[in-house]
Write a protein that holds these residues in place. Structure first.
Motif, mmCIF file in Angstrom:
data_model
loop_
_atom_site.group_PDB
_atom_site.id
_atom_site.type_symbol
_atom_site.label_atom_id
_atom_site.label_comp_id
_atom_site.label_asym_id
_atom_site.label_seq_id
_atom_site.Cartn_x
_atom_site.Cartn_y
_atom_site.Cartn_z
ATOM 1 N N PHE A 1 -31.531 14.532 -15.472
ATOM 2 C CA PHE A 1 -32.653 15.423 -15.802
ATOM 3 C C PHE A 1 -33.836 14.545 -15.875
ATOM 4 C CE2 PHE A 1 -28.983 17.616 -17.671
ATOM 5 C CZ PHE A 1 -29.355 19.152 -17.434
ATOM 6 N N VAL A 2 -35.029 15.018 -15.823
ATOM 7 C CA VAL A 2 -36.144 14.548 -16.480
ATOM 8 C C VAL A 2 -36.800 15.357 -17.508
ATOM 9 C CG1 VAL A 2 -37.989 15.672 -14.789
ATOM 10 C CG2 VAL A 2 -38.562 13.359 -15.558
ATOM 11 N N LEU A 3 -37.173 14.620 -18.492
ATOM 12 C CA LEU A 3 -37.721 15.337 -19.978
ATOM 13 C C LEU A 3 -39.284 15.156 -19.976
ATOM 14 C CD1 LEU A 3 -35.180 13.577 -22.171
ATOM 15 C CD2 LEU A 3 -34.936 15.915 -21.213
ATOM 16 N N PRO A 4 -39.706 16.434 -20.495
ATOM 17 C CA PRO A 4 -41.358 16.507 -20.871
ATOM 18 C C PRO A 4 -41.463 15.949 -22.217
ATOM 19 C CG PRO A 4 -40.190 18.559 -21.114
ATOM 20 C CD PRO A 4 -38.934 17.406 -20.929
ATOM 21 N N ASN A 5 -42.867 15.463 -22.241
ATOM 22 C CA ASN A 5 -43.462 14.993 -23.339
ATOM 23 C C ASN A 5 -44.408 16.157 -23.845
ATOM 24 O OD1 ASN A 5 -42.306 12.436 -23.572
ATOM 25 N ND2 ASN A 5 -43.739 11.830 -22.040
ATOM 26 N N VAL B 1 -35.657 19.808 -14.906
ATOM 27 C CA VAL B 1 -36.380 19.481 -16.076
ATOM 28 C C VAL B 1 -35.840 19.914 -17.294
ATOM 29 C CG1 VAL B 1 -38.697 19.444 -17.117
ATOM 30 C CG2 VAL B 1 -38.381 19.468 -14.430
ATOM 31 N N GLY B 2 -35.564 19.197 -18.300
ATOM 32 C CA GLY B 2 -35.084 19.610 -19.740
ATOM 33 C C GLY B 2 -33.539 19.132 -19.817
ATOM 34 N N GLY B 3 -32.695 20.339 -19.791
ATOM 35 C CA GLY B 3 -31.290 20.369 -20.264
ATOM 36 C C GLY B 3 -31.304 20.556 -21.543
ATOM 37 N N TRP B 4 -29.965 20.245 -22.199
ATOM 38 C CA TRP B 4 -29.949 20.343 -23.603
ATOM 39 C C TRP B 4 -30.476 19.539 -24.282
ATOM 40 C CZ3 TRP B 4 -28.419 23.312 -27.114
ATOM 41 C CH2 TRP B 4 -27.968 22.868 -28.378
ATOM 42 N N ASN B 5 -30.747 18.168 -24.195
ATOM 43 C CA ASN B 5 -31.369 17.369 -24.988
ATOM 44 C C ASN B 5 -31.005 17.231 -26.256
ATOM 45 O OD1 ASN B 5 -33.152 15.092 -24.964
ATOM 46 N ND2 ASN B 5 -35.041 16.658 -25.435
ATOM 47 N N ASP B 6 -29.673 17.531 -26.660
ATOM 48 C CA ASP B 6 -29.278 17.392 -28.058
ATOM 49 C C ASP B 6 -29.934 18.691 -28.734
ATOM 50 O OD1 ASP B 6 -27.690 15.368 -28.001
ATOM 51 O OD2 ASP B 6 -29.064 14.079 -28.219
ATOM 52 N N GLY B 7 -30.419 19.688 -28.285
ATOM 53 C CA GLY B 7 -30.809 20.812 -28.695
ATOM 54 C C GLY B 7 -32.400 20.745 -29.247
ATOM 55 N N ASP B 8 -33.017 19.802 -28.955
ATOM 56 C CA ASP B 8 -34.149 19.277 -29.138
ATOM 57 C C ASP B 8 -35.342 19.812 -28.027
ATOM 58 O OD1 ASP B 8 -36.855 18.577 -29.932
ATOM 59 O OD2 ASP B 8 -36.340 16.417 -29.754
ATOM 60 N N ASP B 9 -35.884 20.934 -28.379
ATOM 61 C CA ASP B 9 -36.929 21.211 -27.285
ATOM 62 C C ASP B 9 -38.415 21.528 -27.675
ATOM 63 O OD1 ASP B 9 -36.864 23.708 -28.902
ATOM 64 O OD2 ASP B 9 -36.899 25.046 -27.556
ATOM 65 N N TRP C 1 -35.173 24.655 -19.594
ATOM 66 C CA TRP C 1 -35.392 24.715 -20.803
ATOM 67 C C TRP C 1 -34.389 25.518 -21.627
ATOM 68 C CZ3 TRP C 1 -40.827 27.190 -22.681
ATOM 69 C CH2 TRP C 1 -41.010 26.962 -23.962
ATOM 70 N N GLU C 2 -33.583 24.719 -22.553
ATOM 71 C CA GLU C 2 -32.609 25.374 -23.339
ATOM 72 C C GLU C 2 -33.030 25.092 -24.877
ATOM 73 O OE1 GLU C 2 -28.841 23.565 -22.386
ATOM 74 O OE2 GLU C 2 -29.192 23.649 -20.214
ATOM 75 N N TYR C 3 -33.094 26.217 -25.536
ATOM 76 C CA TYR C 3 -33.165 27.542 -25.259
ATOM 77 C C TYR C 3 -34.533 27.838 -25.698
ATOM 78 C CZ TYR C 3 -28.219 27.640 -24.222
ATOM 79 O OH TYR C 3 -27.090 27.375 -23.999
ATOM 80 N N PRO C 4 -35.500 28.465 -25.145
ATOM 81 C CA PRO C 4 -36.788 28.731 -25.650
ATOM 82 C C PRO C 4 -36.721 29.924 -26.774
ATOM 83 C CG PRO C 4 -36.790 29.602 -23.352
ATOM 84 C CD PRO C 4 -35.415 28.845 -23.853
#
Length: 162
Positions: A68-72, A104-112, A148-151
């Motif tokens: 993934f690539v993560l946004p700031n 872009v995004g993914g689970w990211n340990d639930g940090d959206d 984006w998980e989960y808006p």
């Protein structure tokens, strides 16, 4: 009998023609794109942290998403993990007529929180889109998979004083 300078030109031309013919015959034939019924798509994910791009069964896929690539929160992007792996994936995917996108995004340990922050402001949304376009162009990608998980609306935190 041809003149010496004419013989040299003919020899050079023949050598160039032979080299071109050898190059053309050495190039592998273009891979056929997989065709699925009803224009269905077969999409796979290649994680940045594991797996080998050489072991992918490209002939069974229409699309591959690199994860993934993560946004700031300001709309910028964090550096992609294993960029050389992404470049290899794009080369092999395109050689096999498979479209390659960035997830872009993914689970990211639930940090959206970064998604929430950038989505809350038109300026950061614009920056985000512009940064994604630049990323797609930089790596010769075919698209973007928004993951984006989960808006959700973040619950308001309240402090109780005793």
């Amino acid at each position: 009998m041809p003149r010496p300078h004419l013989r040299r030109r003919l020899a050079a031309g023949a050598l160039a023609l032979a080299t071109t013919a050898a190059t053309l015959t050495l190039a592998p034939p273009a891979a056929e794109a997989v065709v699925l019924p009803n224009n269905f798509k077969s999409v796979g994910y290649m994680p940045s942290w594991s797996g080998n791009v050489n072991s992918i069964q490209y002939g069974k896929l229409t699309h591959i998403n690199y994860a993934f690539v993560l946004p700031n929160g300001d709309g910028s992007l964090r550096p992609v993990e294993n960029p050389s792996k992404l470049s290899s994936l794009v080369s092999l995917g395109h050689a096999n007529n498979v479209k390659v996108s960035i997830a872009v995004g993914g689970w990211n340990d639930g940090d959206d929180s970064a998604f929430e922050a950038l989505a809350a402001n038109s300026g950061t949304r614009t920056a985000f889109v512009n940064n994604l376009i630049a990323f797609v162009n930089q790596y010769n990608l075919d698209g973007v998979d928004m993951d984006w998980e989960y808006p959700t609306r973040a619950p308001r935190r309240t402090t109780t004083r005793c």
